[in-house]
Enzyme design. Sequence first.
Site, short mmCIF file in Angstrom:
data_model
loop_
_atom_site.label_atom_id
_atom_site.label_comp_id
_atom_site.label_asym_id
_atom_site.label_seq_id
_atom_site.Cartn_x
_atom_site.Cartn_y
_atom_site.Cartn_z
N ARG A 71 0.85 -1.20 0.00
CA ARG A 71 0.00 0.00 0.00
C ARG A 71 0.87 1.24 0.00
O ARG A 71 1.88 1.29 0.71
CB ARG A 71 -0.89 0.03 1.24
CG ARG A 71 -2.06 -0.86 1.11
CD ARG A 71 -3.00 -0.70 2.29
NE ARG A 71 -3.72 -1.96 2.41
CZ ARG A 71 -3.96 -2.58 3.55
NH1 ARG A 71 -3.56 -2.06 4.69
NH2 ARG A 71 -4.61 -3.72 3.56
N ARG A 180 -1.46 -1.25 18.25
CA ARG A 180 -2.14 -1.84 17.10
C ARG A 180 -2.23 -0.77 16.02
O ARG A 180 -1.77 0.35 16.21
CB ARG A 180 -3.55 -2.28 17.56
CG ARG A 180 -4.26 -3.31 16.72
CD ARG A 180 -3.64 -4.68 16.80
NE ARG A 180 -4.53 -5.68 16.25
CZ ARG A 180 -4.74 -5.89 14.95
NH1 ARG A 180 -4.11 -5.17 14.05
NH2 ARG A 180 -5.57 -6.84 14.54
N LYS A 181 -2.87 -1.11 14.89
CA LYS A 181 -2.99 -0.12 13.83
C LYS A 181 -3.71 1.13 14.35
O LYS A 181 -4.52 1.04 15.28
CB LYS A 181 -3.72 -0.69 12.62
CG LYS A 181 -5.11 -1.22 12.90
CD LYS A 181 -5.63 -1.90 11.65
CE LYS A 181 -6.86 -2.73 11.94
NZ LYS A 181 -7.27 -3.56 10.81
N GLY A 436 -14.34 -9.72 2.85
CA GLY A 436 -14.04 -11.15 2.78
C GLY A 436 -13.82 -11.81 4.12
O GLY A 436 -13.67 -13.04 4.22
N CYS A 441 -12.01 -4.36 6.03
CA CYS A 441 -11.31 -3.35 5.24
C CYS A 441 -12.28 -2.66 4.27
O CYS A 441 -12.09 -1.50 3.93
CB CYS A 441 -10.17 -3.97 4.44
SG CYS A 441 -9.01 -4.88 5.48
N GLY A 442 -13.30 -3.36 3.84
CA GLY A 442 -14.30 -2.77 2.94
C GLY A 442 -15.40 -2.05 3.69
O GLY A 442 -16.40 -1.66 3.10
FE1 SF4 Z 1 -8.60 -9.25 3.66
FE2 SF4 Z 1 -9.46 -7.03 4.85
FE3 SF4 Z 1 -10.99 -8.23 3.05
FE4 SF4 Z 1 -10.55 -9.39 5.44
S1 SF4 Z 1 -11.67 -7.47 5.06
S2 SF4 Z 1 -10.55 -10.35 3.41
S3 SF4 Z 1 -8.43 -8.73 5.83
S4 SF4 Z 1 -8.99 -7.31 2.64
#
Ligand code: SF4
Length: 515
Positions: A71, A180-181, A436, A441-442
Amino acid sequence: MAYEAVWAADPSKLSKVELEKLEKDGLDVIRTIIEKYAHEGYDSITEDDMNRFKWAGVYQQKPKDGHFMMRVRINSGIMTSDQARALADIAKLYGRDLVDVTTRQAIQFHWLRIENMPDIFKRLEAAGLYSYEACGDCPRTVVGNPLAGIDKQELMDTTALVNQVNDFFLLNRDFSNLPRKYKMSISSNIYNSGHAEIQCLAFTPATKEINGEEVIGFHVWVGGGLSAKPHLAKPLDMFVRPEEVLKVATGVTTIFRDYGYRQKRHHARLKFLVADWGPEKFRDKLVELIGEMPSRGNDKTVGWKAAYFDGVHPQKQEGLNYIGLSVPVGRLNADELIELARVSDTYGDKTIRTTVSQNIIISGVPDAKVEAALQEPVFERLTPNPKHFMSRTVSCTGNEFCNLAVVETKERATRVAEYLDANVELDEEIRIHFIGCPNSCGQKHVADIGLQGALVKTPEGMVDAFDIAVGGILGPGAQFNQALKGRVKGDDVGHVLAELIRFYKQNRSVEETFH
Ligand code: SF4
């Protein structure tokens, strides 16, 4: 600054990752990559250092066969056309042409190899860009208003502030070992383009009368974050003048560094400390560090537009316009990015802007050039007039590249959006987010319809499926979406969402919105 972390008093309580961080700072891995691993190859990388690669902005790509994703931080999502070309060159040379726009306005590459890293770091640095600390337990890309400086709906241009905060924290070893992040946003846009409530620390537009004068500044929010246990950030009773933003950011980050939890990885984000302390105690501690601050003023956030900008819109500057483009599920190729850079040079202000909705904006286009610009072939796919559902679909990386993913997301999201555009008509925009795995992340939790990948047992074996949640929103009245019962097989998602939206359409009352 003295590094007097209270947690260091009792290392026996630290998680394994914390012990690794004490042994070698995450930032040290950058030098090791350049001087050792790039020459000795993938097989020479130790497990501990592989965990530290995140501080270089680099992750192992699925299926862990020697390829990496990276990234690159883009402050406020604002880059020059030359920087865009430098990114496109890297994607062409080493990343199989793929360029992803992330939900933190970053640019993400795939397919990189360890031996490419020194040249990639060098190219980025030459362009004034960095992947460093775009991941890892450290301050990540500072999100901001992508329209900073040209926005009719901002109280002030925050570009310099975002750069100042970014420059202070980037490669700063006082803050490279956080629990952490750590995610920050700074925006003065009245429609919350920095998604304040889901940041660890956010600055939002505010004003306050001080000594008889109306001062433009910020309100402060702390402790937001998604993943399996999502928290909305809490406002502190504090008004911050622009020149005090860095001081406040440093104070909040110091509290996180020194008092944040380090025993369990899943309980280490700032949100857990804020939830335990409450905003009052957090403010008291902050004031102890940075000195007394004025109480809150007038909040100027009036709503949330989810950082969507598609179409042609007038800028703050008379006679100039920005063109918001849709980038389907945030993915483009290197040639498209090069084309956008050329279009920006030809018609605009030599700037390309990325959004947290995974889209792109071309800015500084004079009225007289708009029509000609819109004829450019690159705008056929990356269109300012996108189809309804495709324009509002966000997706994380998913199991195409991500080792944590349970299911594939980007292709699925594209197919579902295409299906809905072909089969459902609606007079209102609905934001659909795919993730996912629970890491979010989404940003599934803030979607009108959020889909989280899971598996479901069928007579044919385990297949991709999704849990569905509805009704997420940020801004005034912010709330995460609520889970619906049941789990839907991946192949049925398009059909099920079409039914869900039709049901809403048939049963909504006047003035009711999907949210
Ligand atoms: Fe990967 Fe983030 Fe998607 Fe989970 S939410 S599958 S960690 S990109």
